[in-house]
Design an enzyme around this catalytic site. Sequence first.
Site, short mmCIF file in Angstrom:
data_model
loop_
_atom_site.label_atom_id
_atom_site.label_comp_id
_atom_site.label_asym_id
_atom_site.label_seq_id
_atom_site.Cartn_x
_atom_site.Cartn_y
_atom_site.Cartn_z
N ARG A 61 0.86 -1.18 0.00
CA ARG A 61 0.00 0.00 0.00
C ARG A 61 0.90 1.23 0.00
O ARG A 61 1.83 1.33 0.81
CB ARG A 61 -0.90 0.03 1.23
N SER A 64 -1.19 7.72 1.34
CA SER A 64 -1.02 9.16 1.43
C SER A 64 -1.35 9.64 2.84
O SER A 64 -2.43 9.34 3.36
CB SER A 64 -1.95 9.87 0.43
N GLU A 65 -0.42 10.39 3.41
CA GLU A 65 -0.59 10.94 4.76
C GLU A 65 -1.95 11.65 4.90
O GLU A 65 -2.36 12.40 4.03
CB GLU A 65 0.53 11.96 4.99
N CYS A 66 -2.63 11.41 6.00
CA CYS A 66 -3.88 12.11 6.29
C CYS A 66 -4.00 12.22 7.81
O CYS A 66 -4.44 11.28 8.46
CB CYS A 66 -5.07 11.35 5.69
N CYS A 77 -13.28 11.11 5.71
CA CYS A 77 -12.66 10.34 4.64
C CYS A 77 -12.46 8.92 5.17
O CYS A 77 -12.73 8.63 6.32
CB CYS A 77 -11.32 10.94 4.22
N CYS A 79 -9.46 7.30 5.03
CA CYS A 79 -8.01 7.03 5.09
C CYS A 79 -7.64 6.15 6.28
O CYS A 79 -6.85 5.21 6.15
CB CYS A 79 -7.24 8.34 5.17
N ARG A 107 -4.69 15.11 -0.81
CA ARG A 107 -4.25 14.80 -2.18
C ARG A 107 -3.19 15.80 -2.65
O ARG A 107 -3.17 16.23 -3.80
CB ARG A 107 -5.44 14.78 -3.16
N ASP A 139 -5.86 16.81 -7.65
CA ASP A 139 -4.93 15.80 -7.13
C ASP A 139 -3.52 16.20 -7.53
O ASP A 139 -3.16 16.13 -8.71
CB ASP A 139 -5.28 14.41 -7.67
N ARG A 141 -0.71 14.88 -6.14
CA ARG A 141 0.26 13.93 -5.59
C ARG A 141 1.25 13.45 -6.65
O ARG A 141 0.87 13.21 -7.80
CB ARG A 141 -0.47 12.72 -4.99
ZN LIG Z 1 -8.13 11.34 4.60
#
Ligand SMILES: [Zn+2]
Length: 462
Positions: A61, A64-66, A77, A79, A107, A139, A141
């Site tokens: 995986r 993405s940091e959240c 979200c 995440c 994102r 986005d 990223r």
């Molecule tokens: Zn998130």
Amino acid sequence: MSLTNASEEAAVTVRRVVTTTLPTRYGTFELIGYQGSDASEHVALVWRHDGVSTVEPPLVRVHSECLTGDALGSHRCDCGDQLDAALQAITSAPSGALIYVRGHEGRGIGLLNKLRAYALQDNGRDTVDANTELGLPVDARDYGQSAEILRDLGINRLRLLSSNPAKQIALESLGITVVGRQQLPVPEHDESSSYLAVKRARMEHDPAPDIHAWELLSRGILPEGASGYGQRDLVERYGPLLEAGDSLVIAQLGQSLDGFIASRTGDACFVTGEEDREHLHRLRALVDAVIVGAGTVTADDCQLTVRSVPGTNPVRVILDPHARVPHASKLLTDPAAPTLWLVSVEADLPARVADHVEVHRMDSADDFRPRRVLDFLRQRGLGRVLVEGGGLTVSRFLRDGALDRLFLTSAPLLVGDGVPGIRFDGDDRLAGALSAPMRRFILGDDICSEFNFSAARTGGIR
Ligand SMILES: [Zn+2]
């Protein structure tokens, strides 16, 4: 940062800085810290199951940091749930890694811009329009450093855990071979469902995963490990049994094509095959209690546990008005699961029973009628019930209209005469025969027919 070779500096934008270990509730990972040339910091959690040779590419995986989702439990979200599900899936696989990518907040627009976008969403914008209104990309990223980290870990081929086809395309464009992409089934919350719907409608994310897959996995109904996510046929077979909630009555019988569950002498080992046995054990893992008649306990000395699957054993309920099951039977001696022994007021009982056995004297013969038994079990919190045998007991529950579903598996055998399966007083005319919406499953050499009586009662399917 001091790089000696100028040409290398141009190519490498991230470098390994430190290696340590991280014990977690999922298992102990190797934790590797990376420093980007843009001062970004990332970590890789690497999982290698000791002693398992890895034929399959590792399960990866790229997360993405959240901050709000991963650390604060946000329901805006998914995440945090994705992170949790990914770490569980990776540690169930022989090998894998999670790359935790810093700088990907919102994102790629950053934490405070993400919160600004949330404020606009509070006033009705969706996640795409909010970014656009702020003059920010939908986005932003970049996966270049993620690809470099994967290469540093020696992972050039992988199985990707993601609902986002764009992530796969991005990694492939950076030279990583993605041999498969698996969606993580995570719960949807009221607050996140519109956000997820927008990602599916406007950002080409995969359709919603069947939420049943997650629950089946957690109950041990799907095979362990990440390959379980691919078991769509099992999700479709058992998912509907979750929808019934706390109240469900199902029955299962394995019989010969001519309708016998055992030979004339009672030999029932085994009418149906291995796959039907696994199916039966999955049904057991899906219920709170499993009911058998005294005759079946006497004839088969059954265990009624979930040996073929990793799920939880149900409470074993013996319908035995005259207390005639042998005192040495497994249900009364083997503490693998609690046993509830339902007997009449006048039944003769042994001086003492094992600790896992609870004896309950029913007040009257009427209390042994199927619906009364089910009411009694429901009052004790055992609302999901499997009636397992034998033919007489299942037929009584069927006749009484107490079954929501019946799974009847037929093996390619002709027994001729023997212990009958379903038997009840039929109607003079075929038009009066019992029928219901049904599905069929191939279980090895056997065919399982599932009658959906609850749908027949409500007119739900036909
Ligand atoms: Zn998130």
